[in-house]
Design an enzyme around this catalytic site. Sequence first.
Site, mmCIF file in Angstrom:
data_model
loop_
_atom_site.group_PDB
_atom_site.id
_atom_site.type_symbol
_atom_site.label_atom_id
_atom_site.label_comp_id
_atom_site.label_asym_id
_atom_site.label_seq_id
_atom_site.Cartn_x
_atom_site.Cartn_y
_atom_site.Cartn_z
ATOM 1 N N GLU A 174 0.806 -1.217 0.000
ATOM 2 C CA GLU A 174 0.000 0.000 0.000
ATOM 3 C C GLU A 174 0.842 1.272 0.000
ATOM 4 O O GLU A 174 0.359 2.358 0.270
ATOM 5 C CB GLU A 174 -0.932 -0.012 1.216
ATOM 6 C CG GLU A 174 -1.877 -1.201 1.248
ATOM 7 C CD GLU A 174 -3.066 -1.059 0.306
ATOM 8 O OE1 GLU A 174 -3.723 -0.009 0.316
ATOM 9 O OE2 GLU A 174 -3.338 -2.023 -0.440
ATOM 10 N N HIS A 250 -4.781 1.804 7.197
ATOM 11 C CA HIS A 250 -3.357 2.059 6.960
ATOM 12 C C HIS A 250 -2.725 2.602 8.235
ATOM 13 O O HIS A 250 -3.414 3.220 9.069
ATOM 14 C CB HIS A 250 -3.142 3.094 5.844
ATOM 15 C CG HIS A 250 -3.523 2.629 4.483
ATOM 16 N ND1 HIS A 250 -4.171 3.435 3.565
ATOM 17 C CD2 HIS A 250 -3.328 1.450 3.860
ATOM 18 C CE1 HIS A 250 -4.370 2.766 2.447
ATOM 19 N NE2 HIS A 250 -3.865 1.557 2.602
ATOM 20 N N CYS A 371 -2.919 11.451 3.472
ATOM 21 C CA CYS A 371 -3.231 10.602 2.325
ATOM 22 C C CYS A 371 -2.953 11.320 1.011
ATOM 23 O O CYS A 371 -2.636 10.693 0.002
ATOM 24 C CB CYS A 371 -4.701 10.178 2.358
ATOM 25 S SG CYS A 371 -5.091 8.873 3.539
#
Length: 449
Positions: A174, A250, A371
């Site tokens: 990721e 995450h 993000c």
Amino acid sequence: MKSFEVNFDGLVGPTHNYGGLSYGNVASQSNSQQGSNPREAARQGLAKMKALADMGFQQGVLAPQERPDVAALRRLGFSGSDAEVIQRAAKEAMPLLVASCSASSMWVANAATVSPSADTADGRVHFTAANLNCKYHRSIEHPTTSRVLQAMFADQQRFAHHAALPAVAQFGDEGAANHTRFCRAYGEPGVEFFVFGRSAFDTRYPAPQKYPARQTLEASQAVARLHGLTDDGVVYAQQNPAVIDQGVFHNDVIAVGNGEVLFYHEDAFLETERVLAELKDKLARRGGNFKAVCVPRAQVSVEDAVRSYLFNSQLLSRDDGSMLLIVPEECRNNERVWTYLNGLTSQGGTIAEVRVFDLKQSMQNGGGPACLRLRVALNETELAAVNPGVIMTASLYDTLTQWVDRHYRDRLSESDLADPQLLVECRTALDELTRILKLGSVYPFQLNP
């Protein structure tokens, strides 16, 4: 030689919508099917980029992707003209069309993992595009991501690019959302911190029971090998499975680090004391003084952290040695989180100031300030080698704002995704954008007209 941490923010794409595609991401799922405003979303992101550039931070921009991804739909059996492919998908498999329209590439913390030249064996900055194979709508991003990064960081003497890891569950990767680097100074050797949710092969590591653990230990280890990192410059830690099951999909939803500082929630990791001790020891060998700022669960619950995105914030180093925390408006709207932050900055510690930004359009889709940016540590020579078209300036901000106003809709619903004209609008906008950012041909429609 001076060195910098440059934040390359993702530019929100023209098809920004709330598809609710990310299982395990509470905000994404809870806002599913609501109407979105792509123009406002892009403007909010640009405003943050411009504000940080005005504060003196090095700031760049990373282009969005072509959506809907007609080529991906063709691979799934839809045929005919582009318009026919879209209309058939809308009629026969609307969820696939929604996935192919996702603007999730805006969250460029997932674009790649980056290791600076001070850490790597060959002295180059290394990029490994993330395969993002846990979610279909994100798994189709990495080919274009790789081309865009190569157009931004093209000097092969200074930059090395690696293809995404094998697109299988054992190597779920990721990107930088599960990677942090600690260092005394950006140009000095540091310690790279890889956080994983599960191991693909070692059953000793516990796994979450409700939501998927997206990052594997094996993927993190593979990236470290590709980048030529040494064992004494790497620390691996497992994310707490219990917080994954509470919506912490995450690590950057429960912890953020920069320089010598880790800002984290009490429940973020397993074996927290061992992890912190290893970070402290390895950074000390590089002349650094590791500092851990723990947010107690008694003051901020995991639920509050997920709802406010307290940890999905940007922790930025200022010239005077203090740090600035960039948080979303949702932190100010959460009484417990805001009380904690006011207490934190009043103590006169390392985190000296908090600044709030309105990123509602992004936040409702499950991504906050952290993000939206990919961090790249660069020295002066490397920064000079970056494609200058992607570095944020007042002029570029004005140009991109006008570009957004020309090409983006101010309202988008699921039914609008079936309109073939949306693809035409997207391609027209991106074709112009590649000229603005001096990227060349990076999109499928440009490569295969």
